[in-house]
Enzyme design. Structure first.
Site, PDB file in Angstrom:
ATOM      1  N   LEU A  65       0.837  -1.203   0.000  1.00  0.00           N
ATOM      2  CA  LEU A  65       0.000   0.000   0.000  1.00  0.00           C
ATOM      3  C   LEU A  65       0.873   1.254   0.000  1.00  0.00           C
ATOM      4  CD1 LEU A  65      -2.403  -1.505   2.661  1.00  0.00           C
ATOM      5  CD2 LEU A  65      -2.976  -1.067   0.256  1.00  0.00           C
ATOM      6  N   PRO A  66       0.283   2.404  -0.336  1.00  0.00           N
ATOM      7  CA  PRO A  66       1.128   3.605  -0.479  1.00  0.00           C
ATOM      8  C   PRO A  66       1.847   4.050   0.807  1.00  0.00           C
ATOM      9  CG  PRO A  66      -1.003   3.934  -1.565  1.00  0.00           C
ATOM     10  CD  PRO A  66      -1.101   2.634  -0.801  1.00  0.00           C
ATOM     11  N   THR A 100       6.316   0.779   2.097  1.00  0.00           N
ATOM     12  CA  THR A 100       7.307   1.573   2.831  1.00  0.00           C
ATOM     13  C   THR A 100       6.546   2.545   3.713  1.00  0.00           C
ATOM     14  OG1 THR A 100       8.818   1.457   0.952  1.00  0.00           O
ATOM     15  CG2 THR A 100       9.288   3.124   2.628  1.00  0.00           C
ATOM     16  N   LYS A 175      14.985   0.514   5.345  1.00  0.00           N
ATOM     17  CA  LYS A 175      14.491   0.958   4.036  1.00  0.00           C
ATOM     18  C   LYS A 175      14.516   2.487   3.943  1.00  0.00           C
ATOM     19  CE  LYS A 175      12.041   1.282   0.237  1.00  0.00           C
ATOM     20  NZ  LYS A 175      12.634   1.128  -1.068  1.00  0.00           N
ATOM     21  N   LYS A 250       7.451  11.216   0.201  1.00  0.00           N
ATOM     22  CA  LYS A 250       6.988  10.561   1.441  1.00  0.00           C
ATOM     23  C   LYS A 250       8.177   9.909   2.159  1.00  0.00           C
ATOM     24  CE  LYS A 250       5.983   6.396   1.141  1.00  0.00           C
ATOM     25  NZ  LYS A 250       5.672   4.996   0.972  1.00  0.00           N
TER      26      LYS A 250
HETATM   27  P1  NAD Z   1       0.865   2.517  -6.178  1.00  0.00           P
HETATM   28  O1  NAD Z   1       0.224   3.794  -5.775  1.00  0.00           O
HETATM   29  O2  NAD Z   1       1.160   2.258  -7.628  1.00  0.00           O
HETATM   30  O3  NAD Z   1      -0.007   1.264  -5.629  1.00  0.00           O
HETATM   31  C1  NAD Z   1      -0.679   1.252  -4.398  1.00  0.00           C
HETATM   32  C2  NAD Z   1      -2.013   0.530  -4.590  1.00  0.00           C
HETATM   33  O4  NAD Z   1      -2.670   0.414  -3.320  1.00  0.00           O
HETATM   34  C3  NAD Z   1      -2.977   1.288  -5.516  1.00  0.00           C
HETATM   35  O5  NAD Z   1      -3.390   0.436  -6.574  1.00  0.00           O
HETATM   36  C4  NAD Z   1      -4.123   1.685  -4.592  1.00  0.00           C
HETATM   37  O6  NAD Z   1      -5.400   1.697  -5.243  1.00  0.00           O
HETATM   38  C5  NAD Z   1      -4.063   0.588  -3.541  1.00  0.00           C
HETATM   39  N1  NAD Z   1      -4.713   0.935  -2.276  1.00  0.00           N
HETATM   40  C6  NAD Z   1      -4.597   2.051  -1.531  1.00  0.00           C
HETATM   41  N2  NAD Z   1      -5.326   1.979  -0.396  1.00  0.00           N
HETATM   42  C7  NAD Z   1      -5.921   0.755  -0.421  1.00  0.00           C
HETATM   43  C8  NAD Z   1      -6.800   0.081   0.470  1.00  0.00           C
HETATM   44  N3  NAD Z   1      -7.222   0.649   1.602  1.00  0.00           N
HETATM   45  N4  NAD Z   1      -7.223  -1.166   0.132  1.00  0.00           N
HETATM   46  C9  NAD Z   1      -6.810  -1.745  -1.037  1.00  0.00           C
HETATM   47  N5  NAD Z   1      -5.987  -1.139  -1.921  1.00  0.00           N
HETATM   48  C10 NAD Z   1      -5.550   0.095  -1.615  1.00  0.00           C
HETATM   49  O7  NAD Z   1       2.218   2.432  -5.325  1.00  0.00           O
HETATM   50  P2  NAD Z   1       3.499   1.480  -5.608  1.00  0.00           P
HETATM   51  O8  NAD Z   1       4.469   2.205  -6.477  1.00  0.00           O
HETATM   52  O9  NAD Z   1       3.027   0.119  -5.967  1.00  0.00           O
HETATM   53  O10 NAD Z   1       4.145   1.470  -4.141  1.00  0.00           O
HETATM   54  C11 NAD Z   1       3.585   0.712  -3.073  1.00  0.00           C
HETATM   55  C12 NAD Z   1       4.520   0.806  -1.872  1.00  0.00           C
HETATM   56  O11 NAD Z   1       5.814   0.289  -2.239  1.00  0.00           O
HETATM   57  C13 NAD Z   1       4.758   2.258  -1.395  1.00  0.00           C
HETATM   58  O12 NAD Z   1       4.840   2.260   0.015  1.00  0.00           O
HETATM   59  C14 NAD Z   1       6.095   2.612  -2.034  1.00  0.00           C
HETATM   60  O13 NAD Z   1       6.782   3.599  -1.282  1.00  0.00           O
HETATM   61  C15 NAD Z   1       6.814   1.270  -2.016  1.00  0.00           C
HETATM   62  N6  NAD Z   1       7.842   1.098  -3.052  1.00  0.00           N
HETATM   63  C16 NAD Z   1       7.606   1.446  -4.338  1.00  0.00           C
HETATM   64  C17 NAD Z   1       8.615   1.247  -5.291  1.00  0.00           C
HETATM   65  C18 NAD Z   1       8.414   1.637  -6.749  1.00  0.00           C
HETATM   66  O14 NAD Z   1       9.418   1.639  -7.496  1.00  0.00           O
HETATM   67  N7  NAD Z   1       7.194   1.960  -7.190  1.00  0.00           N
HETATM   68  C19 NAD Z   1       9.845   0.693  -4.913  1.00  0.00           C
HETATM   69  C20 NAD Z   1      10.037   0.314  -3.595  1.00  0.00           C
HETATM   70  C21 NAD Z   1       9.018   0.515  -2.665  1.00  0.00           C
END
Ligand code: NAD
Length: 301
Positions: A65-66, A100, A175, A250
């Protein structure tokens, strides 16, 4: 074989769930964004329409999740009627949060899980969307020895390196340190490449030179922020998809919060956080974080 409930199928969660399916596991998916969950049906996932539904029959739950508020709401419940995973799952369900988030939220969810006799680990990842797609992510796990062993047995299908950072919340702290470094490295890489371009250098040639010199770093090697230099990097695809600038802001904010608590000096991290805050305020928050390159360019906004 495990039955996994996967919640949060965005840029990272989507390809991670795909890899679990490719490994032959049963995967049930839920996302507030229906299209993100529905896409996984083509790969064999069972699509659920609520948290209550997605956990039915699952022995393991993975959340991606975000931010902290989303993780707290999903695990502990919220004012809009969400009951919270911890109140819904069977007593032998294993819980992994790969988002994260701030270490305090991870520790809170971990201690509430322990009170209910549930095993929870924080397992944030490094490696980006490319690592998620290739199942080469690095997982940084915080939790008990038993939790770590259980986590390894599932995360091996989506990652290459799995570290045990310490107790609950320690995975998140490690992280946060990593992403503080990444934000600094990305801004420095953008700055150096732009300086070269402004002084007549070809960015591809400059990148090749720095890759064999002391300026070499992850951003330059795998994620070049200058459009056209690296075919598969988000920069060469309109800064899509990837790790959104708002998520980098963030994470740098999480670094700043941790530094306040420990009274640590983070001058470079604070500067990187401010650069991303400016950049996002100019309408770039949904672009990949390498779009910071445009902040430095003369002819861009
Ligand atoms: P994203 O915004 O693409 O995906 C998050 C998903 O969670 C979305 O599809 C959203 O609809 C869903 N969501 C939000 N609240 C929800 C809820 N209550 N119930 C169900 N679904 C819900 O984000 P991402 O890029 O996939 O990143 C996710 C996490 O991973 C973050 O914490 C980010 O910091 C971390 N991260 C991302 C990357 C990257 O390269 N994108 C790399 C390492 C870590």
């Amino acid at each position: 074989m495990s039955t996994i409930a996967f919640i949060g199928l965005g840029n990272m969660g989507g390809p991670m769930a795909e890899n679990l399916l490719s490994a032959g596991l049963t995967v049930q998916v839920f996302d507030l964004n229906k299209a993100a969950a529905q896409r996984l049906a083509d790969f064999g996932a069972v699509v659920a329409s609520s948290v209550e539904e997605v956990i039915k029959g699952a022995d393991t739950v993975i959340t991606m999740l975000p931010a902290g508020e989303h993780v707290r709401a999903v695990y502990l419940g919220d004012h809009s009627g969400g009951k919270g995973l911890l109140n819904l799952v069977e007593s032998d369900t294993f819980l992994i949060d790969s988002s994260t988030i701030d270490p305090e939220s991870a520790r809170l969810v971990g201690s509430e899980a322990t009170k209910k006799g549930l095993e929870f680990v924080d397992a944030p990842v490094s490696g980006g969307v490319a690592g998620a797609k290739a199942a080469t992510l690095t997982f940084i796990v915080g939790g008990s020895d038993a939790g770590f062993a259980k986590a390894e047995s599932v995360l091996k299908y989506v990652g290459k390196n799995i570290f045990h950072a310490g107790q609950a919340g320690d995975g998140q702290m490690a992280k946060i340190c990593n992403n503080l470094m990444l934000g600094i490295l990305m801004s420095g890489t953008c700055e150096a490449l732009n300086l070269g371009i402004d002084n007549g250098l070809n960015p591809k040639v400059l990148s090749d030179i720095m890759l064999q010199s002391s300026g070499r770093n992850w951003a330059l090697e795998l994620y070049n922020p200058c459009p056209g230099v690296m075919e598969n990097a988000p920069a060469s695809n309109g800064f899509q998809p990837g790790f959104m600038s708002k998520l980098m802001l963030k994470d740098l904010g999480l670094g700043a919060e941790a530094a306040l608590k420990s009274q640590s000096s983070i001058p470079m991290g604070a500067l990187a956080r401010n650069l991303y805050a400016f950049h996002n305020a100019n309408g770039n928050e949904e672009l990949d974080f390498s779009s910071l390159f445009e902040f430095y360019q003369r002819d861009k906004k």
